[in-house]
Design a protein around this motif. Structure first.
Motif, PDB file in Angstrom:
ATOM      1  N   UNK A   1       0.828  -1.204   0.000  1.00  0.00           N
ATOM      2  CA  UNK A   1       0.000   0.000   0.000  1.00  0.00           C
ATOM      3  C   UNK A   1       0.863   1.253   0.000  1.00  0.00           C
ATOM      4  N   UNK A   2       1.915   1.244   0.804  1.00  0.00           N
ATOM      5  CA  UNK A   2       2.764   2.423   0.932  1.00  0.00           C
ATOM      6  C   UNK A   2       3.492   2.697  -0.384  1.00  0.00           C
ATOM      7  N   UNK A   3       3.900   1.653  -1.074  1.00  0.00           N
ATOM      8  CA  UNK A   3       4.623   1.843  -2.329  1.00  0.00           C
ATOM      9  C   UNK A   3       3.730   2.431  -3.411  1.00  0.00           C
ATOM     10  N   UNK A   4       2.451   2.107  -3.391  1.00  0.00           N
ATOM     11  CA  UNK A   4       1.558   2.613  -4.431  1.00  0.00           C
ATOM     12  C   UNK A   4       0.801   3.847  -3.993  1.00  0.00           C
ATOM     13  N   UNK A   5       0.815   4.170  -2.723  1.00  0.00           N
ATOM     14  CA  UNK A   5       0.046   5.319  -2.256  1.00  0.00           C
ATOM     15  C   UNK A   5       0.820   6.607  -2.466  1.00  0.00           C
ATOM     16  N   UNK A   6       0.120   7.701  -2.569  1.00  0.00           N
ATOM     17  CA  UNK A   6       0.738   9.007  -2.800  1.00  0.00           C
ATOM     18  C   UNK A   6       1.271   9.602  -1.504  1.00  0.00           C
ATOM     19  N   UNK A   7       0.788   9.145  -0.356  1.00  0.00           N
ATOM     20  CA  UNK A   7       1.233   9.694   0.918  1.00  0.00           C
ATOM     21  C   UNK A   7       2.254   8.743   1.552  1.00  0.00           C
ATOM     22  N   UNK A   8       3.336   9.353   2.023  1.00  0.00           N
ATOM     23  CA  UNK A   8       4.378   8.573   2.683  1.00  0.00           C
ATOM     24  C   UNK A   8       4.806   9.335   3.916  1.00  0.00           C
ATOM     25  N   UNK A   9       4.922   8.645   5.021  1.00  0.00           N
ATOM     26  CA  UNK A   9       5.353   9.250   6.266  1.00  0.00           C
ATOM     27  C   UNK A   9       6.730   8.700   6.640  1.00  0.00           C
ATOM     28  N   UNK A  10       7.672   9.577   7.028  1.00  0.00           N
ATOM     29  CA  UNK A  10       8.980   9.084   7.470  1.00  0.00           C
ATOM     30  C   UNK A  10       8.890   8.193   8.710  1.00  0.00           C
ATOM     31  N   UNK A  11       7.814   8.302   9.453  1.00  0.00           N
ATOM     32  CA  UNK A  11       7.641   7.447  10.632  1.00  0.00           C
ATOM     33  C   UNK A  11       7.561   5.976  10.240  1.00  0.00           C
ATOM     34  N   UNK A  12       7.238   5.701   8.991  1.00  0.00           N
ATOM     35  CA  UNK A  12       7.180   4.321   8.517  1.00  0.00           C
ATOM     36  C   UNK A  12       8.543   3.655   8.592  1.00  0.00           C
ATOM     37  N   UNK A  13       9.615   4.456   8.515  1.00  0.00           N
ATOM     38  CA  UNK A  13      10.975   3.920   8.510  1.00  0.00           C
ATOM     39  C   UNK A  13      11.552   3.716   9.915  1.00  0.00           C
ATOM     40  N   UNK A  14      10.800   4.035  10.948  1.00  0.00           N
ATOM     41  CA  UNK A  14      11.302   3.931  12.311  1.00  0.00           C
ATOM     42  C   UNK A  14      11.763   2.517  12.672  1.00  0.00           C
TER      43      UNK A  14
END
Length: 183
Positions: A96-109
């Motif tokens: 979902x994250x790869x195809x979605x337009x919104x990305x949050x740096x918190x995902x990389x925590x």
């Protein structure tokens, strides 16, 4: 014209010096009568007929060093970046994250160590590749390790292209494996 005796080559006569300059004679000057060479002396190489002195062998290290650096920057660094991208994709990203337009740096925590590893590997590869490119060009110009310098320039130029293929592929494979639950 010239004085000669039977059995000896003619001795050329020099032209009268009108301008203060006289043409050099065809034969080198002979030592005066009664002169002998000192013991252990040999004539210079040009008089012995050996030709030009042998050229010194130039070191090829100027081309070998950038070749090694470019191999590191074009092969080792993209592999390290691919490993980091795979772990980042597997640990943090989902389909979902790869195809979605919104990305949050918190995902990389959860994978911040891999992100730091990827950043360090990227900058080390950039420095090594740039150094290899510049020193490879210098080796080509100075003709010291020219073949290795050419190979270094080609590899250093190809390194970013290799990384541009490896990183997104590894990221996508890691994210797909995480989304499918294969691991």
């Amino acid at each position: 014209m010239s004085d000669s005796t039977p059995g000896q080559p003619p001795v050329p006569q020099s032209a009268p010096a009108t301008s203060g300059w006289a043409a050099p004679s065809a034969r080198p000057f002979a030592p005066p009568a009664g002169y002998s060479m000192p013991p252990g002396y040999s004539a210079p190489a040009q008089q012995r007929g050996a030709g030009a002195p042998p050229a010194q062998k130039r070191s090829a290290a100027l081309g070998v060093v950038p070749l090694l650096l470019s191999l590191f920057a074009a092969i080792v660094v993209p592999v390290a970046l691919g490993l980091a991208a795979f772990e980042i994709g597997q640990g943090a990203l989902t389909q979902n994250v790869l195809t979605s337009a919104q990305f949050s740096p918190a995902t990389l925590t959860p994978v911040r160590e891999w992100v730091l590893f990827a950043e360090i590997a990227f900058w080390v590869g950039t420095v090594c590749g740039t150094w290899a490119l510049i020193q490879g060009i210098v080796a080509i110009v100075r003709r010291r390790g020219r073949g290795a310098g050419i190979a270094a320039v080609v590899l250093a130029s190809a390194g970013p292209l290799i990384a541009l293929v490896v990183i997104p592929s590894a990221l996508a494979v890691g994210a797909t494996m995480n989304a499918s639950g294969s691991l």
